[in-house]
Design a protein around this motif. Structure first.
Motif, PDB file in Angstrom:
ATOM      1  N   SER A   1      25.326  23.539 -42.658  1.00 17.24           N
ATOM      2  CA  SER A   1      25.752  22.992 -41.363  1.00 17.24           C
ATOM      3  C   SER A   1      24.603  22.296 -40.647  1.00 17.24           C
ATOM      4  O   SER A   1      24.828  21.608 -39.651  1.00 17.24           O
ATOM      5  N   GLY A   2      23.381  22.476 -41.114  1.00 15.83           N
ATOM      6  CA  GLY A   2      22.212  21.865 -40.487  1.00 15.83           C
ATOM      7  C   GLY A   2      21.504  22.798 -39.524  1.00 15.83           C
ATOM      8  O   GLY A   2      20.505  22.426 -38.915  1.00 15.83           O
ATOM      9  N   LEU A   3      22.010  24.025 -39.390  1.00 17.20           N
ATOM     10  CA  LEU A   3      21.409  24.995 -38.474  1.00 17.20           C
ATOM     11  C   LEU A   3      20.495  25.948 -39.235  1.00 17.20           C
ATOM     12  O   LEU A   3      20.704  26.220 -40.418  1.00 17.20           O
ATOM     13  N   GLU A   4      19.490  26.463 -38.522  1.00 14.68           N
ATOM     14  CA  GLU A   4      18.584  27.438 -39.112  1.00 14.68           C
ATOM     15  C   GLU A   4      19.295  28.790 -39.170  1.00 14.68           C
ATOM     16  O   GLU A   4      19.885  29.236 -38.188  1.00 14.68           O
TER      17      GLU A   4
ATOM     18  N   LEU B   1      18.412  33.431 -29.460  1.00 17.24           N
ATOM     19  CA  LEU B   1      18.635  32.255 -30.314  1.00 17.24           C
ATOM     20  C   LEU B   1      18.899  30.992 -29.499  1.00 17.24           C
ATOM     21  O   LEU B   1      19.414  31.051 -28.387  1.00 17.24           O
ATOM     22  N   ASN B   2      18.553  29.860 -30.099  1.00 15.50           N
ATOM     23  CA  ASN B   2      18.835  28.549 -29.512  1.00 15.50           C
ATOM     24  C   ASN B   2      20.094  27.994 -30.178  1.00 15.50           C
ATOM     25  O   ASN B   2      20.076  27.691 -31.368  1.00 15.50           O
ATOM     26  N   PRO B   3      21.211  27.824 -29.424  1.00 13.04           N
ATOM     27  CA  PRO B   3      22.475  27.417 -30.059  1.00 13.04           C
ATOM     28  C   PRO B   3      22.469  26.015 -30.664  1.00 13.04           C
ATOM     29  O   PRO B   3      23.284  25.726 -31.530  1.00 13.04           O
ATOM     30  N   GLU B   4      21.560  25.135 -30.249  1.00 10.50           N
ATOM     31  CA  GLU B   4      21.526  23.774 -30.810  1.00 10.50           C
ATOM     32  C   GLU B   4      20.921  23.744 -32.215  1.00 10.50           C
ATOM     33  O   GLU B   4      21.308  22.921 -33.045  1.00 10.50           O
ATOM     34  N   THR B   5      19.951  24.630 -32.479  1.00 13.22           N
ATOM     35  CA  THR B   5      19.244  24.558 -33.757  1.00 13.22           C
ATOM     36  C   THR B   5      19.393  25.794 -34.631  1.00 13.22           C
ATOM     37  O   THR B   5      19.038  25.756 -35.809  1.00 13.22           O
ATOM     38  N   GLN B   6      19.906  26.899 -34.081  1.00 13.28           N
ATOM     39  CA  GLN B   6      19.949  28.143 -34.841  1.00 13.28           C
ATOM     40  C   GLN B   6      21.349  28.732 -34.875  1.00 13.28           C
ATOM     41  O   GLN B   6      22.137  28.553 -33.951  1.00 13.28           O
TER      42      GLN B   6
ATOM     43  N   LEU C   1      27.382  32.796 -25.392  1.00 16.37           N
ATOM     44  CA  LEU C   1      26.244  31.878 -25.475  1.00 16.37           C
ATOM     45  C   LEU C   1      26.517  30.667 -26.359  1.00 16.37           C
ATOM     46  O   LEU C   1      25.630  29.835 -26.557  1.00 16.37           O
ATOM     47  N   ASN C   2      27.731  30.594 -26.931  1.00 15.95           N
ATOM     48  CA  ASN C   2      28.124  29.474 -27.791  1.00 15.95           C
ATOM     49  C   ASN C   2      27.261  29.385 -29.057  1.00 15.95           C
ATOM     50  O   ASN C   2      26.869  28.297 -29.491  1.00 15.95           O
ATOM     51  N   ILE C   3      26.964  30.546 -29.637  1.00 16.19           N
ATOM     52  CA  ILE C   3      26.154  30.626 -30.857  1.00 16.19           C
ATOM     53  C   ILE C   3      27.086  30.842 -32.037  1.00 16.19           C
ATOM     54  O   ILE C   3      28.004  31.659 -31.988  1.00 16.19           O
TER      55      ILE C   3
END
Length: 134
Positions: free
Chosen positions: A73-76, A89-94, A117-119
């Motif tokens: 998906s491109g996420l860590e 966690l950062n929801p844009e990158t993780q 948190l939209n994670i």
């Protein structure tokens, strides 16, 4: 098309072309197993790199460094064990992957927090998440 998307697509193509690296002579005896071991041996055709032998692990099979170790998906992919780790966690990158040792009660709390948190949670489907929250 952004550079990141291009690299993710390249990573997928490289993964599809990458051979299955098997241990030398693993087809002969079952006790050896197929898990990769580097071929040693003075007369080893696999070590020398003869064309008809199995492929040997080399650096050229690696994917681009910017997208290495990322989820498709491109996420860590981050392994989490409790609610506190999810909120960090950062929801844009993780994205979170809940550890298998977490029980059902804590898992429900973690899913609730992740939804707030939209994670994204990678190892629980949307249907399963909805079942847990009921």
């Amino acid at each position: 098309m952004s550079d990141f998307k291009r690299l993710m697509r390249l990573k997928l193509k490289m993964k599809q072309k990458r051979p299955e690296f098997k241990r030398q002579d693993s087809h002969r005896t079952a006790r050896i197993g197929t898990s990769w071991r580097r071929p040693f041996g003075k007369h080893s055709g696999m070590r020398i790199g003869l064309k008809h032998r199995s492929a040997v692990v080399k650096i050229g099979y690696r994917c681009p460094a910017l997208v290495r170790n990322l989820h498709p998906s491109g996420l860590e992919d981050i392994l989490v064990n409790n609610v506190k780790e999810i909120s960090a966690l950062n929801p844009e990158t993780q994205a979170a992957r809940i550890a298998s040792t977490v029980g059902k009660r804590k898992r429900i709390e973690m899913v609730k927090k992740a939804n707030e948190l939209n994670i994204r949670i990678l190892n629980i489907s949307k249907q399963k998440q909805e079942e847990l929250l009921q």
